[in-house]
Design a protein around this motif. Structure first.
Motif: not given
Ligand SMILES: Cc1cc2nc3c(=O)[nH]c(=O)nc-3n(C[C@H](O)[C@H](O)[C@H](O)COP(=O)(O)OP(=O)(O)OC[C@H]3O[C@@H](n4cnc5c(N)ncnc54)[C@H](O)[C@@H]3O)c2cc1C
Length: 403
Positions: A215-235
Motif C-alpha cells: 500500500d506504499g507504506a514504509q517500515v524502517p529497518s536496519d535488519l530485515t528477517i524473513a520468517a514466512i514458513g518453510v517448505v519440506p525438503d523433498t528434492e
C-alpha cells in the motif's frame, strides 16, 4: 558396507540413529548431515539467553562413537539410487543401504519481491548467529511473517530494546497454528511491549533502510528477517522417483512409495488410516516419528501413534498446544495460577488442549490433558472447566471406569 543410512542429522535423523541402537540393531548406521556442526536443537535458536545464541548440541561425538553411529558431518547426499540401494555423497563416496531414512527437514520459504536477498532467513544456527550479530548494531528490525518463529524472534529482539515491526499478510498474527484465544492474547502482549504490526499487507520490495509495503507504506529497518514458513525438503526423494506432495509421502508406518525407504520429521507427510497426508513441523513430532521409523526399519510393523504437541516461548509466557484444536469444536476454559487452559471437545471427547501461562504454569495440566486425549474417554464438559475438579482425578476416574 550395507546397513542403515539416515539422510539429515537434525532432531529426527539423530534420534532415529540412537533409537536403532536402543532397538538392538547391530548393523552399520551412517548419519549424514550437511551442516558443519554436531547435531543441534533448533528451538533454542529463537529463544536465546541474554548472552546470545549458542549451539545446544543434541549429542556428542563421543556418544555417537560409543554406539558406532558413523556421523558424516558437513557432507551432503547428492543423489539416492533406489535400484542399487545407494546414496552418492558430496565427498565423492557412495554408501549402500538396506534401509534408508529421509530426515531432510525443511527449508525457509523464499520471498519473491524485489530486494528479497536483503532479508535474512531463520532456520539454522548459522542464520541465527548472523541475525544476532547484526542485531547488536541495529536499531530497527522488520520481521516479515507473524507466525510462531517471527513472533518468538520479535519478543527476543524487543526485549533487547530494538524497535520491531512485524509485517503479516493475514489480518491477524499466529492464525495458522495457535487457537484464536491465545493468538489474540499473545498479539496483545506484543503490542503492549511496543511491537508494531503491519497486518493484511504484502511486501512490494526491500530497500536499503526500509521495507516497502504493497500500500506504499514504509517500515524502517536496519535488519530485515524473513520468517514466512518453510517448505519440506523433498528434492532428493522426488529425483529418486519417490512419491512426494506436501512432503515426502508415507503411510502410517512411515514407509514411502519405495519399500526400503522411510521418511520422518519435518520432511514427511504421513497418512494415518488412509486419511490425507499430514505434515507436522514440531520438535516432538520429529522425535516420535524418528522412533517409529527406526522400529519399523528393523522389522516392526507399528503405525505412528502420536498426539501432536508443541510449545512456544514469548517474553515470560509459554504456550503449549496438544492434540488438534479446530474451529467448530466445543470449548471450555479453565484457569490455573498464572495461566489459562482451553479444552476442545468433539462429541464429548477431548481432542485438544491449549494453555498459555507464565513459565511452566500450564505444563502439568497440558500433560494431563494429553493423557485424557489419548484415553479417548467421554468427559463431562463442566468438570473440565471446574478448578475444584483436578485433571488427575478425572484421569484416574476414567482409568478405573475402563478397568
Ligand atoms: C528457530 C526455530 C525454533 C523452533 N522452535 C520450536 C519450538 O519452540 N517448539 C517446537 O515444537 N518446535 C520448534 N521448532 C521446530 C523444530 O525444531 C523442528 O520441527 C525440528 O527441528 C524438525 O527436525 P527434523 O530433523 O525433521 O528437520 P531439521 O531440523 O530441518 O533437520 C534436517 C537436517 O537435514 C539436513 N539435510 C537436508 N538435506 C540434506 C542432504 N541432502 N544431505 C545431508 N543433510 C541434509 C539439513 O541441513 C538439516 O540439518 C523450531 C524450529 C526453528 C527453526
Amino acid at each position: 558396507m550395507d546397513g542403515i543410512v539416515i539422510i539429515g542429522a537434525g532432531e529426527c535423523g539423530t534420534r532415529a540413529a540412537f533409537a536403532l541402537r536402543e532397538e538392538g540393531y547391530g548393523g552399520a548406521i551412517s548419519l549424514i548431515g550437511n551442516e558443519p556442526h554436531l547435531p543441534y536443537e533448533r528451538p533454542p535458536l529463537s529463544k536465546p539467553a541474554d548472552t546470545g545464541v549458542h549451539l545446544k548440541a543434541i549429542t556428542t561425538a563421543e556418544a555417537m562413537e560409543a554406539v558406532a553411529i558413523n556421523y558424516c558431518q558437513g557432507i551432503s547426499v547428492m543423489e539416492v539410487d533406489t535400484l542399487s540401494r545407494s546414496v552418492s555423497l558430496s565427498d565423492g563416496c557412495t554408501v549402500r543401504y538396506n534401509k534408508l531414512l529421509l530426515a531432510t527437514g525443511a527449508r525457509p520459504r523464499q520471498l519473491t519481491c524485489t530486494g528479497a536477498s536483503r532479508a535474512l532467513d531463520f532456520r539454522t544456527h548459522s542464520h541465527a548467529a548472523e541475525i544476532f550479530r547484526r542485531a547488536a548494531n541495529a536499531r530497527r528490525v522488520a520481521i516479515i511473517g507473524g507466525g510462531l518463529i517471527g513472533m518468538e524472534l520479535a519478543a527476543v529482539l524487543r526485549s533487547k530494546g530494538l524497535e520491531v515491526g512485524i509485517i503479516e499478510a493475514a489480518a491477524k498474527p499466529l492464525g495458522r497454528a495457535v487457537p484464536p484465544r491465545f493468538a489474540e492474547h499473545l498479539h496483545r502482549v506484543h503490542v503492549e511491549r511496543g511491537v508494531q504490526f503491519f497486518l493484511g499487507r504484502g511486501i512490494a520490495g526491500i530497500e536499503d533502510g526500509f521495507v516497502r509495503l504493497d500500500d506504499g507504506a514504509q517500515v524502517p529497518s536496519d535488519l530485515t528477517i524473513a520468517a514466512i514458513g518453510v517448505v519440506p525438503d523433498t528434492e532428493l526423494a522426488s529425483k529418486a522417483g519417490i512419491a512426494t506432495g506436501n512432503g515426502i509421502l508415507t503411510n502410517a508406518y512411515l514407509r514411502t512409495s519405495d519399500p526400503n525407504v522411510f521418511a520422518a520429521g519435518d520432511c514427511a507427510a504421513v497418512s494415518l488410516n488412509g486419511a490425507a497426508h499430514v505434515r507436522y513441523e514440531s520438535w516432538r513430532n520429529a522425535r516420535r516419528q524418528a522412533e517409529t521409523a527406526a522400529r519399523n526399519m528393523v522389522g516392526a510393523s507399528e503405525p505412528l501413534v502420536s498426539t501432536p504437541w508443541f510449545w512456544s516461548d514469548q517474553y515470560d509466557l509459554t504456550l503449549q498446544v496438544a492434540g488438534l484444536p479446530a474451529a467448530g469444536q466445543e470449548t471450555v476454559v479453565r484457569t490455573c495460577p498464572n495461566g489459562e487452559i482451553e479444552f476442545y471437545l468433539l462429541d464429548d471427547r477431548l481432542v485438544g488442549a491449549a494453555g498459555l501461562g507464565i513459565g511452566n504454569a500450564v505444563a502439568r495440566d497440558i500433560k494431563l490433558a494429553e493423557m485424557l486425549i489419548d484415553a479417548g474417554v467421554m468427559l463431562d464438559v463442566s468438570s473440565l472447566g471446574d478448578t475444584n475438579v483436578s485433571l488427575k482425578d478425572l484421569l484416574k476416574a476414567n482409568r478405573s471406569a475402563a478397568a
